[in-house]
Design a protein around this motif. Structure first.
Motif, PDB file in Angstrom:
ATOM      1  N   LEU A 153       0.822  -1.210   0.000  1.00 53.53           N
ATOM      2  CA  LEU A 153       0.000   0.000   0.000  1.00 53.53           C
ATOM      3  C   LEU A 153       0.853   1.256   0.000  1.00 53.53           C
ATOM      4  O   LEU A 153       0.426   2.306  -0.520  1.00 53.53           O
ATOM      5  CB  LEU A 153      -0.932   0.007   1.217  1.00 53.53           C
ATOM      6  N   PHE A 154       2.037   1.193   0.571  1.00 50.18           N
ATOM      7  CA  PHE A 154       2.963   2.319   0.602  1.00 50.18           C
ATOM      8  C   PHE A 154       4.251   1.914  -0.114  1.00 50.18           C
ATOM      9  O   PHE A 154       4.747   0.803   0.060  1.00 50.18           O
ATOM     10  CB  PHE A 154       3.288   2.716   2.056  1.00 50.18           C
TER      11      PHE A 154
ATOM     12  N   ALA B 163      10.254   1.008  -8.150  1.00 49.50           N
ATOM     13  CA  ALA B 163      10.044   1.457  -6.768  1.00 49.50           C
ATOM     14  C   ALA B 163       9.071   0.532  -6.039  1.00 49.50           C
ATOM     15  O   ALA B 163       9.295   0.163  -4.875  1.00 49.50           O
ATOM     16  CB  ALA B 163       9.521   2.889  -6.753  1.00 49.50           C
ATOM     17  N   VAL B 164       7.984   0.145  -6.694  1.00 48.88           N
ATOM     18  CA  VAL B 164       7.007  -0.749  -6.075  1.00 48.88           C
ATOM     19  C   VAL B 164       7.633  -2.125  -5.836  1.00 48.88           C
ATOM     20  O   VAL B 164       7.466  -2.731  -4.767  1.00 48.88           O
ATOM     21  CB  VAL B 164       5.744  -0.868  -6.949  1.00 48.88           C
ATOM     22  N   LEU B 165       8.360  -2.615  -6.823  1.00 45.12           N
ATOM     23  CA  LEU B 165       8.994  -3.925  -6.674  1.00 45.12           C
ATOM     24  C   LEU B 165       9.999  -3.924  -5.525  1.00 45.12           C
ATOM     25  O   LEU B 165      10.065  -4.882  -4.743  1.00 45.12           O
ATOM     26  CB  LEU B 165       9.680  -4.322  -7.975  1.00 45.12           C
ATOM     27  N   SER B 166      10.772  -2.859  -5.396  1.00 45.08           N
ATOM     28  CA  SER B 166      11.771  -2.802  -4.330  1.00 45.08           C
ATOM     29  C   SER B 166      11.116  -2.808  -2.961  1.00 45.08           C
ATOM     30  O   SER B 166      11.606  -3.445  -2.018  1.00 45.08           O
ATOM     31  CB  SER B 166      12.655  -1.563  -4.491  1.00 45.08           C
ATOM     32  N   ALA B 167       9.971  -2.099  -2.836  1.00 46.12           N
ATOM     33  CA  ALA B 167       9.258  -2.091  -1.560  1.00 46.12           C
ATOM     34  C   ALA B 167       8.623  -3.443  -1.276  1.00 46.12           C
ATOM     35  O   ALA B 167       8.604  -3.907  -0.132  1.00 46.12           O
ATOM     36  CB  ALA B 167       8.185  -0.999  -1.572  1.00 46.12           C
ATOM     37  N   ARG B 168       8.121  -4.102  -2.291  1.00 45.95           N
ATOM     38  CA  ARG B 168       7.440  -5.386  -2.109  1.00 45.95           C
ATOM     39  C   ARG B 168       8.411  -6.497  -1.725  1.00 45.95           C
ATOM     40  O   ARG B 168       8.121  -7.314  -0.853  1.00 45.95           O
ATOM     41  CB  ARG B 168       6.712  -5.753  -3.409  1.00 45.95           C
ATOM     42  N   GLU B 169       9.553  -6.515  -2.386  1.00 50.38           N
ATOM     43  CA  GLU B 169      10.491  -7.627  -2.204  1.00 50.38           C
ATOM     44  C   GLU B 169      11.618  -7.300  -1.236  1.00 50.38           C
ATOM     45  O   GLU B 169      12.454  -8.158  -0.950  1.00 50.38           O
ATOM     46  CB  GLU B 169      11.071  -8.037  -3.559  1.00 50.38           C
ATOM     47  N   GLY B 170      11.675  -6.036  -0.762  1.00 52.62           N
ATOM     48  CA  GLY B 170      12.719  -5.665   0.176  1.00 52.62           C
ATOM     49  C   GLY B 170      14.075  -5.462  -0.464  1.00 52.62           C
ATOM     50  O   GLY B 170      15.107  -5.559   0.213  1.00 52.62           O
ATOM     51  N   PHE B 171      14.100  -5.155  -1.777  1.00 50.74           N
ATOM     52  CA  PHE B 171      15.372  -4.899  -2.443  1.00 50.74           C
ATOM     53  C   PHE B 171      15.925  -3.548  -1.993  1.00 50.74           C
ATOM     54  O   PHE B 171      15.184  -2.572  -1.861  1.00 50.74           O
ATOM     55  CB  PHE B 171      15.203  -4.889  -3.967  1.00 50.74           C
ATOM     56  N   GLU B 172      17.219  -3.496  -1.813  1.00 51.55           N
ATOM     57  CA  GLU B 172      17.875  -2.240  -1.481  1.00 51.55           C
ATOM     58  C   GLU B 172      18.921  -1.950  -2.541  1.00 51.55           C
ATOM     59  O   GLU B 172      19.864  -2.718  -2.727  1.00 51.55           O
ATOM     60  CB  GLU B 172      18.530  -2.315  -0.096  1.00 51.55           C
TER      61      GLU B 172
ATOM     62  N   ASP C 221       6.717  -6.014 -29.237  1.00 57.18           N
ATOM     63  CA  ASP C 221       5.387  -6.609 -29.271  1.00 57.18           C
ATOM     64  C   ASP C 221       4.709  -6.467 -27.917  1.00 57.18           C
ATOM     65  O   ASP C 221       5.351  -6.155 -26.911  1.00 57.18           O
ATOM     66  CB  ASP C 221       5.479  -8.094 -29.636  1.00 57.18           C
ATOM     67  N   LEU C 222       3.418  -6.737 -27.890  1.00 57.40           N
ATOM     68  CA  LEU C 222       2.716  -6.811 -26.618  1.00 57.40           C
ATOM     69  C   LEU C 222       3.212  -8.037 -25.853  1.00 57.40           C
ATOM     70  O   LEU C 222       3.325  -9.123 -26.415  1.00 57.40           O
ATOM     71  CB  LEU C 222       1.207  -6.923 -26.837  1.00 57.40           C
ATOM     72  N   LEU C 223       3.497  -7.854 -24.569  1.00 56.32           N
ATOM     73  CA  LEU C 223       3.910  -8.989 -23.753  1.00 56.32           C
ATOM     74  C   LEU C 223       2.724  -9.913 -23.496  1.00 56.32           C
ATOM     75  O   LEU C 223       1.603  -9.454 -23.260  1.00 56.32           O
ATOM     76  CB  LEU C 223       4.467  -8.504 -22.418  1.00 56.32           C
ATOM     77  N   THR C 224       2.985 -11.218 -23.525  1.00 58.95           N
ATOM     78  CA  THR C 224       1.948 -12.182 -23.180  1.00 58.95           C
ATOM     79  C   THR C 224       1.906 -12.412 -21.678  1.00 58.95           C
ATOM     80  O   THR C 224       0.843 -12.573 -21.086  1.00 58.95           O
ATOM     81  CB  THR C 224       2.204 -13.525 -23.904  1.00 58.95           C
ATOM     82  N   GLY C 225       3.069 -12.398 -21.048  1.00 61.06           N
ATOM     83  CA  GLY C 225       3.136 -12.618 -19.607  1.00 61.06           C
ATOM     84  C   GLY C 225       3.061 -11.324 -18.819  1.00 61.06           C
ATOM     85  O   GLY C 225       2.706 -10.272 -19.328  1.00 61.06           O
ATOM     86  N   GLU C 226       3.438 -11.442 -17.551  1.00 59.22           N
ATOM     87  CA  GLU C 226       3.342 -10.338 -16.604  1.00 59.22           C
ATOM     88  C   GLU C 226       4.736 -10.049 -16.069  1.00 59.22           C
ATOM     89  O   GLU C 226       5.350 -10.870 -15.403  1.00 59.22           O
ATOM     90  CB  GLU C 226       2.409 -10.734 -15.456  1.00 59.22           C
ATOM     91  N   GLN C 227       5.285  -8.846 -16.399  1.00 61.19           N
ATOM     92  CA  GLN C 227       6.585  -8.485 -15.835  1.00 61.19           C
ATOM     93  C   GLN C 227       6.470  -8.192 -14.346  1.00 61.19           C
ATOM     94  O   GLN C 227       7.189  -8.769 -13.537  1.00 61.19           O
ATOM     95  CB  GLN C 227       7.140  -7.227 -16.546  1.00 61.19           C
ATOM     96  N   LEU C 228       5.582  -7.285 -13.990  1.00 60.35           N
ATOM     97  CA  LEU C 228       5.428  -6.863 -12.595  1.00 60.35           C
ATOM     98  C   LEU C 228       3.942  -6.766 -12.262  1.00 60.35           C
ATOM     99  O   LEU C 228       3.286  -5.798 -12.653  1.00 60.35           O
ATOM    100  CB  LEU C 228       6.093  -5.507 -12.367  1.00 60.35           C
ATOM    101  N   PRO C 229       3.380  -7.724 -11.539  1.00 67.23           N
ATOM    102  CA  PRO C 229       1.960  -7.639 -11.164  1.00 67.23           C
ATOM    103  C   PRO C 229       1.728  -6.652 -10.036  1.00 67.23           C
ATOM    104  O   PRO C 229       2.640  -6.304  -9.292  1.00 67.23           O
ATOM    105  CB  PRO C 229       1.637  -9.061 -10.726  1.00 67.23           C
ATOM    106  N   ARG C 230       0.502  -6.194  -9.923  1.00 73.76           N
ATOM    107  CA  ARG C 230       0.040  -5.383  -8.804  1.00 73.76           C
ATOM    108  C   ARG C 230       0.875  -4.118  -8.597  1.00 73.76           C
ATOM    109  O   ARG C 230       1.336  -3.825  -7.509  1.00 73.76           O
ATOM    110  CB  ARG C 230       0.041  -6.208  -7.525  1.00 73.76           C
ATOM    111  N   ILE C 231       1.097  -3.356  -9.668  1.00 68.05           N
ATOM    112  CA  ILE C 231       1.899  -2.145  -9.540  1.00 68.05           C
ATOM    113  C   ILE C 231       1.043  -0.876  -9.604  1.00 68.05           C
ATOM    114  O   ILE C 231       1.547   0.216  -9.486  1.00 68.05           O
ATOM    115  CB  ILE C 231       3.014  -2.084 -10.605  1.00 68.05           C
ATOM    116  N   CYS C 232      -0.273  -1.043  -9.784  1.00 67.73           N
ATOM    117  CA  CYS C 232      -1.149   0.128  -9.772  1.00 67.73           C
ATOM    118  C   CYS C 232      -2.545  -0.302  -9.300  1.00 67.73           C
ATOM    119  O   CYS C 232      -2.749  -1.442  -8.929  1.00 67.73           O
ATOM    120  CB  CYS C 232      -1.238   0.784 -11.141  1.00 67.73           C
TER     121      CYS C 232
END
Length: 356
Positions: free
Chosen positions: A83-84, A200-209, A345-356
């Motif tokens: 959420l943040f 930024a969202v991925l780093s917060a979700r996965e704890g990447f620094e 091309d349009l991607l078939t898969g999902e690079q980063l889910p739940r980013i918005c």
């Protein structure tokens, strides 16, 4: 499901399953990514049922004329996790995302609705922080929440909080600002660097620094867009770069306009921390979501004036031309830094889910 002679199936309810959907008997995350599966879902299931000239335009909202005035209407749902995140939260994201969709329709935002779906057990302090963030974002864009709804779902069934927000605005641009108006010879201007929101969202979700902190570009875009319109710049199309990023937006526009689009990789700004994170994680910045970036497509003679206007705003000070439109069949390509050309091309898969 088993196919019949028309390669479709019908259940007891009478629903006929379009053939492409039979490859996915259940919804997968990529159906919400904004890429190829999202397009398939819209084109083969939603669009045939909800027949509408407005939907066929493929715009960020609908242009309506209930009386003498033209209005734009848009709606969006926000399920970002967490959420943040650095540079924003689900509350400010909802406000700015809705405002930006109205701006892409050539409209001055005027009012918002707010729907909150709250999971049982969400700390009241967390909800208060998000509501206060929504209020601050509304104040920044000069809008009010004028109506809303609140629902609570069982613990474990709502992932904290989901938000649905709708917006209306007064249209000041012409009705021709849409993907179908794009023409061969047009130039493509990007408002700034890409990829920061998704990373930024991925780093917060996965704890990447990362060595250098990466913050979301989450921001309202209505002021620079309205400045273009009020200056009389001839605009053919506007599109904010959210799910699926720059490459997906270009594919949507190229398909709607039945034109080819070519960009140059070296002209697309990507800050070094995002570039580095993308290389480590195996991501392509051209497909990473943004929440404060857009493209404007316009005639070549308007390029310099448009770039100059955009560079006068903090949200779009990095505006630059990245490519052009030509006659074709709806393809998108990119000239790499080495001078080779690759298809986007349009991607078939999902690079980063739940980013918005």
């Amino acid at each position: 499901m088993s196919g019949g002679e028309d390669n479709k199936t019908s259940g007891a309810s009478g629903f006929v399953c379009p053939a492409p959907l039979r490859d996915y008997p259940e919804i997968v995350m990529a159906h919400g990514a904004g890429g190829a599966l999202t397009k398939e879902l819209i084109d083969t299931l939603f669009r045939p049922v909800f027949k509408s000239a407005q939907l066929d335009l493929g715009h960020d909202g609908a242009l309506l004329k209930p009386g003498s005035e033209r209005i734009a209407f848009t709606t969006d749902s926000y399920v970002v996790k967490p959420l943040f995140f650095p540079g924003g939260d689900i509350g400010s994201l909802a406000v700015y995302g809705t405002v930006n969709d109205l701006a892409m329709c050539g409209a001055r935002p005027t009012a918002l609705s707010l729907g909150l779906i709250i999971e049982e057990g969400l700390p009241m302090e967390t909800l208060a922080r998000i509501v206060q963030s929504i209020g601050a974002a509304c104040e920044r864009v000069g809008m009010n929440v004028v109506t809303g709804d609140t629902k609570v779902v069982d613990h474990g069934k709502g992932d904290g909080l989901f938000i649905n927000m709708s917006g209306v605005g007064a249209v000041i641009g012409n009705d021709e600002i849409n993907p179908a108006a794009v023409q061969p010879g047009d130039r493509i201007i990007l408002s700034g660097d890409v990829g920061r929101h998704g990373v930024a969202v991925l780093s917060a979700r996965e704890g990447f620094e990362f060595e250098i902190a990466i913050e979301s570009d989450c921001a309202p875009l209505h002021e620079p867009v309205l400045a273009l319109i009020e200056a009389g710049v001839e605009i053919h199309c506007l599109r904010d770069l959210t799910r699926g990023g720059l490459a997906t937006a270009l594919n949507e526009i190229a398909g709607a306009a039945s034109c080819d689009i070519a960009i140059r990789e070296v002209d697309v700004p990507v800050v070094l921390p995002v570039q580095g994170a993308s290389e480590i994680l195996g991501l392509d910045p051209l497909y990473i979501a943004n929440e404060g970036r857009f493209i404007v497509i316009l005639p070549a003679h308007e390029r310099d004036r448009a770039v100059s206007i955009l560079q006068g705003f903090p949200e779009t000070k990095g505006a630059v031309q990245i490519g052009a439109v030509s006659e074709g069949r709806g393809t998108v390509s990119c000239e790499t830094a080495l001078g080779a050309r690759r298809a986007l091309d349009l991607l078939t898969g999902e690079q980063l889910p739940r980013i918005c």
